[in-house]
Write a protein that holds these residues in place. Structure first.
Motif, PDB file in Angstrom:
ATOM      1  N   UNK A  97      40.478  43.578  41.180  1.00  0.00           N
ATOM      2  CA  UNK A  97      40.249  43.667  39.739  1.00  0.00           C
ATOM      3  C   UNK A  97      41.118  44.770  39.127  1.00  0.00           C
ATOM      4  N   UNK A  98      41.146  45.919  39.781  1.00  0.00           N
ATOM      5  CA  UNK A  98      41.961  47.040  39.281  1.00  0.00           C
ATOM      6  C   UNK A  98      43.423  46.633  39.190  1.00  0.00           C
ATOM      7  N   UNK A  99      43.921  45.990  40.226  1.00  0.00           N
ATOM      8  CA  UNK A  99      45.321  45.561  40.244  1.00  0.00           C
ATOM      9  C   UNK A  99      45.607  44.556  39.129  1.00  0.00           C
ATOM     10  N   UNK A 100      44.695  43.624  38.927  1.00  0.00           N
ATOM     11  CA  UNK A 100      44.898  42.610  37.889  1.00  0.00           C
ATOM     12  C   UNK A 100      44.873  43.224  36.495  1.00  0.00           C
ATOM     13  N   UNK A 101      43.934  44.127  36.262  1.00  0.00           N
ATOM     14  CA  UNK A 101      43.875  44.770  34.949  1.00  0.00           C
ATOM     15  C   UNK A 101      45.163  45.553  34.674  1.00  0.00           C
ATOM     16  N   UNK A 102      45.699  46.151  35.697  1.00  0.00           N
ATOM     17  CA  UNK A 102      46.964  46.870  35.535  1.00  0.00           C
ATOM     18  C   UNK A 102      48.097  45.888  35.204  1.00  0.00           C
ATOM     19  N   UNK A 144      38.597  51.962  38.559  1.00  0.00           N
ATOM     20  CA  UNK A 144      38.958  52.770  39.727  1.00  0.00           C
ATOM     21  C   UNK A 144      38.033  53.973  39.866  1.00  0.00           C
ATOM     22  N   UNK A 145      37.648  54.582  38.744  1.00  0.00           N
ATOM     23  CA  UNK A 145      36.768  55.744  38.788  1.00  0.00           C
ATOM     24  C   UNK A 145      35.394  55.374  39.341  1.00  0.00           C
ATOM     25  N   UNK A 146      34.846  54.241  38.892  1.00  0.00           N
ATOM     26  CA  UNK A 146      33.524  53.860  39.399  1.00  0.00           C
ATOM     27  C   UNK A 146      33.604  53.414  40.857  1.00  0.00           C
ATOM     28  N   UNK A 147      34.754  52.874  41.272  1.00  0.00           N
ATOM     29  CA  UNK A 147      34.921  52.515  42.679  1.00  0.00           C
ATOM     30  C   UNK A 147      34.984  53.760  43.557  1.00  0.00           C
ATOM     31  N   UNK A 148      35.670  54.794  43.095  1.00  0.00           N
ATOM     32  CA  UNK A 148      35.700  56.058  43.846  1.00  0.00           C
ATOM     33  C   UNK A 148      34.305  56.636  44.000  1.00  0.00           C
TER      34      UNK A 148
END
Length: 302
Positions: free
Chosen positions: A235-240, A252-256
């Motif tokens: 998801x992070x990669x796609x949003x980027x 990414x912050x909530x995943x960390x």
């Protein structure tokens, strides 16, 4: 302590037990996913607030509540070992009342789903079918530690997200909506696996091959964590790639933060799994809403 050995069995369900049976605490994920769907549709939820509220009511108290009643009925023998004070094995919901409640709520689900148009009704049919396929023989996908959690994850996250977007847009959701909803539904497989930890002993005795049973608590916790994390990385990669860098950073912050919670859980997987389901899941669903806001304009332009 009062001796209840000679107490007369109940003939009618205890009202409080009927509420317990449909487990209000489980309603939040599908209601939240439906709300994410409405946000991601590109249509303002406030423009059709009635459809938003009706859909959330259907996804949570009705369909999810029905699935809980069906599961408890089909699991009554397992629950007699794991949790004998649950409504059905304790006798607070006597006889076949658990089945009758699940069937009545299935019919109610379809009736309400009909009010949401063809997309909403079709999704409701799938949701009701999935609930019974998960719990009831001869299908009973709950017996599989792979198929069972996978079906529940898709039913709790992907299906209501897709439905919310389709109902509000009055048509098929964009590919952006479908992909993100599917990824979060896949990741929810890990959440469902952690939920199986509480029934470990009864599942082992009754032949339910959940991942905690087949792999052991430690390996199952690792699998659950990986399954939750990988879709979020995608998801992070796609949003980027879709030019949504700030939303990607938020996910990414909530995943960390989830990685930190996972590290705590790994110290005692069986004991900490319920704790993670309270902490990590909140972070997981926060990422869902961030993603919904990220793609709402992409969906509107598709």
């Amino acid at each position: 302590m009062t001796d209840i050995s000679n107490a007369q069995p109940r003939r009618l369900p205890e009202p409080a037990a009927m509420v317990t049976l449909i487990k209000p605490i489980t309603w939040f994920p599908p209601m939240w996913a439906y709300l994410c769907g409405t946000v991601s549709s590109g249509v303002s939820p406030f423009s059709s607030i009635g459809l938003v509220l009706l859909g959330m009511f259907l996804a949570g108290p009705v369909v999810c509540g029905m699935s809980q009643a069906a599961n408890d009925w089909c699991d009554r023998h397992v629950d007699a070992i794991n949790e004998p004070y649950r409504p059905i094995p304790s006798g607070r919901i006597p006889g076949r009342w658990g089945l009758y409640i699940a069937l009545a709520m299935s019919a109610l689900s379809l009736l309400i789903g009909w009010q949401l148009g063809p997309w909403g009704f079709g999704a409701t049919v799938l949701g009701v079918a999935a609930a019974w396929a998960y719990s009831a023989e001869p299908v009973r996908l709950k017996k599989s530690g792979w198929w069972g959690p996978g079906l529940v994850g898709l039913s709790y996250e992907t299906l209501p997200w897709f439905t919310g977007a389709a109902v509000l847009a009055a048509g098929a959701p964009s590919i952006y909506v479908v992909v993100i909803a599917l990824l979060y539904g896949i990741g929810a497989h890990g959440i469902m696996t952690l939920n199986d930890f509480k029934a470990l002993e009864g599942d082992r005795k009754m032949g339910v091959n959940s991942l905690p049973v087949t792999l052991g608590p430690e390996k199952a916790a690792w699998v659950a964590s990986i399954v939750m994390a990988v879709p979020q990385v995608v998801v992070i990669a796609l949003l980027w790639l879709w030019d949504r860098p700030f939303h990607a950073a938020g996910v990414a912050a909530v995943l960390l933060a989830q990685f930190w919670a996972m590290s705590v859980m790994m110290k005692d997987p069986k004991g900490k799994a319920p704790w993670y389901n309270g902490v990590g899941v909140v972070l997981y669903v926060s990422g869902m809403m961030i993603s919904a806001f990220a793609i709402r304009t992409l969906g509107a332009g598709a």
